[in-house]
Design an enzyme around this catalytic site. Structure first.
Site, PDB file in Angstrom:
ATOM      1  N   ASP A 170       0.935  -1.119  -0.033  1.00 41.74           N
ATOM      2  CA  ASP A 170       0.039  -0.057  -0.098  1.00 41.74           C
ATOM      3  C   ASP A 170       0.911   1.180   0.056  1.00 41.74           C
ATOM      4  OD1 ASP A 170      -2.493  -1.275   0.033  1.00 41.74           O
ATOM      5  OD2 ASP A 170      -2.674  -1.601   2.042  1.00 41.74           O
ATOM      6  N   GLY A 171       1.868   1.309   0.611  1.00 38.28           N
ATOM      7  CA  GLY A 171       2.777   2.409   0.929  1.00 38.28           C
ATOM      8  C   GLY A 171       3.405   2.756  -0.569  1.00 38.28           C
TER       9      GLY A 171
ATOM     10  N   ASN B 254      -3.928   9.259   1.487  1.00 42.11           N
ATOM     11  CA  ASN B 254      -4.426   8.615   2.615  1.00 42.11           C
ATOM     12  C   ASN B 254      -5.039   9.680   3.497  1.00 42.11           C
ATOM     13  OD1 ASN B 254      -5.018   5.924   2.507  1.00 42.11           O
ATOM     14  ND2 ASN B 254      -3.259   5.461   3.867  1.00 42.11           N
ATOM     15  N   ASP B 255      -3.936  10.425   4.007  1.00 45.97           N
ATOM     16  CA  ASP B 255      -4.487  11.199   5.370  1.00 45.97           C
ATOM     17  C   ASP B 255      -3.296  12.173   5.565  1.00 45.97           C
ATOM     18  OD1 ASP B 255      -2.442   9.613   6.918  1.00 45.97           O
ATOM     19  OD2 ASP B 255      -3.962   8.325   7.423  1.00 45.97           O
TER      20      ASP B 255
ATOM     21  N   ARG C 185       2.200  12.744  25.276  1.00 44.79           N
ATOM     22  CA  ARG C 185       1.538  13.705  25.973  1.00 44.79           C
ATOM     23  C   ARG C 185       0.645  14.519  24.940  1.00 44.79           C
ATOM     24  NH1 ARG C 185       6.447  17.883  26.686  1.00 44.79           N
ATOM     25  NH2 ARG C 185       6.982  16.243  27.960  1.00 44.79           N
TER      26      ARG C 185
ATOM     27  N   ASP D 264      -4.112  13.451  21.381  1.00 43.86           N
ATOM     28  CA  ASP D 264      -2.854  12.775  20.876  1.00 43.86           C
ATOM     29  C   ASP D 264      -2.478  13.527  19.471  1.00 43.86           C
ATOM     30  OD1 ASP D 264      -2.430  11.822  23.259  1.00 43.86           O
ATOM     31  OD2 ASP D 264      -2.375   9.679  22.398  1.00 43.86           O
TER      32      ASP D 264
ATOM     33  N   SER E  33      -7.133   6.511  10.417  1.00 42.61           N
ATOM     34  CA  SER E  33      -8.326   6.789  10.926  1.00 42.61           C
ATOM     35  C   SER E  33      -9.320   5.948  11.427  1.00 42.61           C
ATOM     36  CB  SER E  33      -9.199   7.748   9.720  1.00 42.61           C
ATOM     37  OG  SER E  33     -10.495   8.185  10.224  1.00 42.61           O
TER      38      SER E  33
ATOM     39  N   SER F 218      -7.950   2.983  12.551  1.00 40.91           N
ATOM     40  CA  SER F 218      -7.596   2.750  13.933  1.00 40.91           C
ATOM     41  C   SER F 218      -7.908   3.517  15.000  1.00 40.91           C
ATOM     42  CB  SER F 218      -6.153   2.434  13.709  1.00 40.91           C
ATOM     43  OG  SER F 218      -5.713   1.563  12.562  1.00 40.91           O
TER      44      SER F 218
ATOM     45  N   GLN G  36       4.585   9.158   5.343  1.00 48.07           N
ATOM     46  CA  GLN G  36       5.777   8.838   4.767  1.00 48.07           C
ATOM     47  C   GLN G  36       6.792   9.959   4.786  1.00 48.07           C
ATOM     48  OE1 GLN G  36       4.248   7.906   0.921  1.00 48.07           O
ATOM     49  NE2 GLN G  36       4.263   5.492   1.281  1.00 48.07           N
TER      50      GLN G  36
END
Length: 295
Positions: free
Chosen positions: A64-65, A138-139, A149, A168, A182, A184, A238
């Site tokens: 996929d990458g 993707n995102d 934190r 986060d 998203s 996950s 990436q």
């Protein structure tokens, strides 16, 4: 269709070797293979050095990458992609290595459909100066990945403040990315052909923690309010850019779209059942969940 490019993941020796076999096969079928000198195909790192105007299709060898990186480049040339899975899950690919030659025959004969995928365009602004601009398949993610934190991020949609998140991070996802980070983080699965954007908070310290879905005509802004070090903007997981307090990330739909070659045997929901149920202990031979005879 006669002029084909082959793109492969240069970190995979298997992909390099198969690239040569596939190029020779395509040439034997009468196709012209566009390639760099002394190579049979394009490593991902090669793409930025070449123009792909006039290419009829690109066969992408990898996971996929590799498809994500190829899609970001090929969208501006309107070159359709045929993904051959040489990774683990291969959610974005269309065929496996075992059927790659027959799939290429169908591609050369024009026996396929094109599926359009929306891209995201981002711009990072600091003190009214644009620092970077990037396209995501993707995102686009803003988070503090170095420490456990939370950070404070303002979300604005079409110029209106929606919420100030202590979380986060925030994920702005395309429909294609709905099955990635998203998903996950608790976001919904969206049919990949739709035109929309999703904003999903990551581990928010708030009851206001649901994904927000907006139209592709909307403009999304994320303002970094924290002075914490190591906050970063990440594109498709990436590459990343550091963020400072006060930086503004602007996201909108890109003008170009990725063209994916599909043969119609596997629908989007079949792909979800077969790929997202991947068992990393049992492999792809793990049984699918029962559909109780519904279809």
């Amino acid at each position: 269709m006669t002029k084909i490019a082959i793109i492969f993941n240069g970190r995979s020796e298997e992909a390099k070797a198969f690239c040569q076999k596939l190029a020779q096969y395509l040439i034997a079928q009468g196709a012209e293979v566009f390639h760099p000198e002394h190579k049979y195909g394009f490593n991902l790192d090669d793409l930025k050095h070449y123009q792909f105007t006039g290419i009829d299709a690109a066969v992408v060898l990898g996971g996929d990458g590799t498809v994500l990186a190829s899609g970001r480049t090929m969208a501006k040339y309107n070159v359709p992609l045929l993904g051959v899975n040489m990774g683990k899950v291969g959610f974005l690919t269309e065929v496996e290595v075992s059927t790659a030659f027959s799939a290429c025959n169908r591609m050369l004969a024009g026996d396929y459909q094109l599926e359009q995928r929306m891209l995201l365009q981002s711009a990072l602004w600091r003190q009214e100066k644009m620092l970077t601009s990037a396209t995501a398949f993707n995102d686009i993610v803003v988070n503090n990945g170095s420490y456990a934190r939370s950070v404070v991020l303002d979300l604005l949609i079409d110029g209106k403040l929606i919420n100030a998140y202590q979380a986060d991070g925030l994920i702005v996802s395309s429909p294609t990315g709905s099955t990635g980070y998203s998903f996950s983080a608790g976001g919904p699965i969206v049919a990949c052909q739709m035109d929309l954007m999703m904003i999903t908070p990551v581990c928010p310290h708030s009851f206001f923690s649901r994904t927000i879905i907006v139209s592709a005509q909307s403009n999304v802004e994320i303002v970094c309010r924290s002075a914490t070090e190591n906050i970063a903007l990440t594109i498709d997981g990436q590459f990343a850019s550091p963020l400072n307090q006060g930086d503004v990330l602007k996201v909108a739909a890109a003008k170009d779209k990725v063209q994916m070659i599909r043969f119609g045997e596997i629908c989007f929901y079949d792909r979800i059942r077969s790929k997202l149920y991947y068992d990393f202990n049992l492999g792809m031979d793990a049984p699918l969940p029962s559909n109780n005879g519904r279809y």
